[in-house]
Design a protein around this motif. Structure first.
Motif, PDB file in Angstrom:
ATOM      1  N   PHE A 142      -2.964   0.732  -3.247  1.00  0.00           N
ATOM      2  CA  PHE A 142      -1.573   1.130  -3.207  1.00  0.00           C
ATOM      3  C   PHE A 142      -1.335   2.149  -4.310  1.00  0.00           C
ATOM      4  CE2 PHE A 142      -1.852  -2.020  -6.439  1.00  0.00           C
ATOM      5  CZ  PHE A 142      -0.879  -1.713  -7.368  1.00  0.00           C
ATOM      6  N   LEU A 181       5.607  -6.267  -5.398  1.00  0.00           N
ATOM      7  CA  LEU A 181       5.156  -5.132  -6.187  1.00  0.00           C
ATOM      8  C   LEU A 181       6.136  -4.982  -7.335  1.00  0.00           C
ATOM      9  CD1 LEU A 181       3.782  -1.738  -5.015  1.00  0.00           C
ATOM     10  CD2 LEU A 181       5.535  -1.817  -6.782  1.00  0.00           C
ATOM     11  N   ALA A 199       0.568  -5.351  -7.754  1.00  0.00           N
ATOM     12  CA  ALA A 199       0.856  -5.768  -6.385  1.00  0.00           C
ATOM     13  C   ALA A 199       0.162  -7.092  -6.111  1.00  0.00           C
ATOM     14  CB  ALA A 199       0.383  -4.713  -5.388  1.00  0.00           C
ATOM     15  N   VAL A 207       3.014   2.411  -0.473  1.00  0.00           N
ATOM     16  CA  VAL A 207       2.688   1.009  -0.204  1.00  0.00           C
ATOM     17  C   VAL A 207       2.154   0.891   1.219  1.00  0.00           C
ATOM     18  CG1 VAL A 207       3.632  -1.326  -0.025  1.00  0.00           C
ATOM     19  CG2 VAL A 207       4.450   0.212  -1.812  1.00  0.00           C
TER      20      VAL A 207
END
Length: 346
Positions: free
Chosen positions: A117, A130, A106, A122
């Motif tokens: 995350f 991502l 990410a 997320v």
């Protein structure tokens, strides 16, 4: 392995840890060819903080990891810097039972390291890219997020693809630079920026979501994370899923599509699933003792029709079986939503 056996065992953190240790994933010895352009990243997952999740195709364990050489990427022209988080994934294919590893990265658009995350988890304030790679850091696919929502699908492109200023139909290409890879001269390898991958970013709509034989999930085969033939399709706003076993049977597929596309009574029974992105309903063919069964595992419901139903039943009876099992799924989900369980006892 039968279709019914696919979802029984799942994947625990302990099982992922044992597989990871036995497979050699994340170790230098995982390289089959020491002259390969990309060498596997050497890393150690933090299993004490690992979490397990799942989607319609995979059981997934994701863990923070300590890398000997930290992955570094830069999406040119998109406001990002080499500053991100990378995690290790262990995935188990729900259909085949195959286990393999991959990396998830990410990178936030403001250049600051994003908050923690996870797979299908997320942060709501995340804006950035991502994406998934194999263990050598080779790009597979991913998504661009805006405030926690997918806004663009990221897929592998090529040099000379459409630039942002030339973009049409919501798609353009940007170079993804990898700043912590391997370059080898003979048998001597050292860390250096070595690779540019051209990434196509397309506006996220149902039409731009990647589709393939496995219809979703991270994808790939083998302990090295695979060649990236499949795509991580996100969960749509509703989740009534047609398994590939249905697609592979033309007669059953025809009946299913006729019901989904044109029968309001059948679709009304699926309303609970279409209104809730936390529960999934999968139609499939498999080994059953009768004409069909409905199985619930957590938030996942599976309607399995006898794999021979197309040969042993008239089309009208097969249609009736679809209705019968859809009613079972609707009834069980209603019981769960009202009573918290679908187990009835005296």
């Amino acid at each position: 392995m039968t279709e019914l056996a696919e979802n029984m065992n799942g994947l625990t953190v302990q099982q992922a840890r044992e597989w990871f240790a036995a497979s050699g994933a994340g170790k230098p010895s995982a390289a089959a060819n020491k002259r390969a352009k990309h060498k596997p990243y050497v890393f150690t997952p933090d299993w004490s903080k690992a979490t397990a999740s799942e989607d319609k195709n995979y059981y997934v364990v994701n863990a923070s990891a300590t890398f000997e050489s930290r992955p570094g990427f830069l999406l040119k022209g998109y406001g990002t810097t080499v500053n991100g988080l990378s995690k290790g994934l262990v995935l188990k294919d729900r259909r085949t039972g195959e286990i393999f590893a991959a990396l998830m990265h990410a990178y936030s658009a403001d250049g600051k390291a994003p908050r923690d995350f996870g797979y299908r988890n997320v942060p709501q304030d995340f804006t950035g890219l991502l994406f998934y790679t194999n263990l050598s850091g080779e790009f597979v696919n991913g998504y661009y997020y805006a405030q926690g929502k997918i806004s663009k699908v990221a897929r592998k492109g090529s040099a000379g693809s459409v630039s942002p200023s030339q973009a049409r139909s919501g798609c353009f290409s940007v170079p993804l630079e990898q700043n912590s890879g391997w370059v080898c001269v003979g048998d001597n390898c050292y860390h250096k920026y070595t690779n540019i991958t051209y990434v196509n970013l397309c506006d996220y709509t149902e039409e731009t979501v990647p589709h393939n034989a496995n219809d979703g999930g991270y994808g790939g085969t083998g302990s090295s994370g695979g060649d990236g033939d499949t795509e991580p399709k996100p969960q749509p706003s509703y989740n009534v899923i047609k398994d590939s076993t249905i697609t592979q049977s033309p007669k059953i597929d025809c009946i299913y599509e006729a019901l989904i596309q044109g029968n309001s009574s059948f679709n009304n029974m699926l309303t609970a699933f279409k209104a809730n992105n936390q529960i999934n309903l999968t139609f499939r063919l498999g080994a059953t003792s009768g004409e069909g069964t409905t199985l619930r595992t957590g938030n996942n419901y599976y309607i399995t029709l006898n794999k021979n139903i197309g040969e042993i039943q008239h089309a009208l009876w097969t249609t009736a079986t679809f209705f019968h099992e859809a009613f079972h799924a609707q009834l069980r989900e209603h019981a769960v939503s009202v009573l918290g369980t679908d187990v009835v006892s005296s």
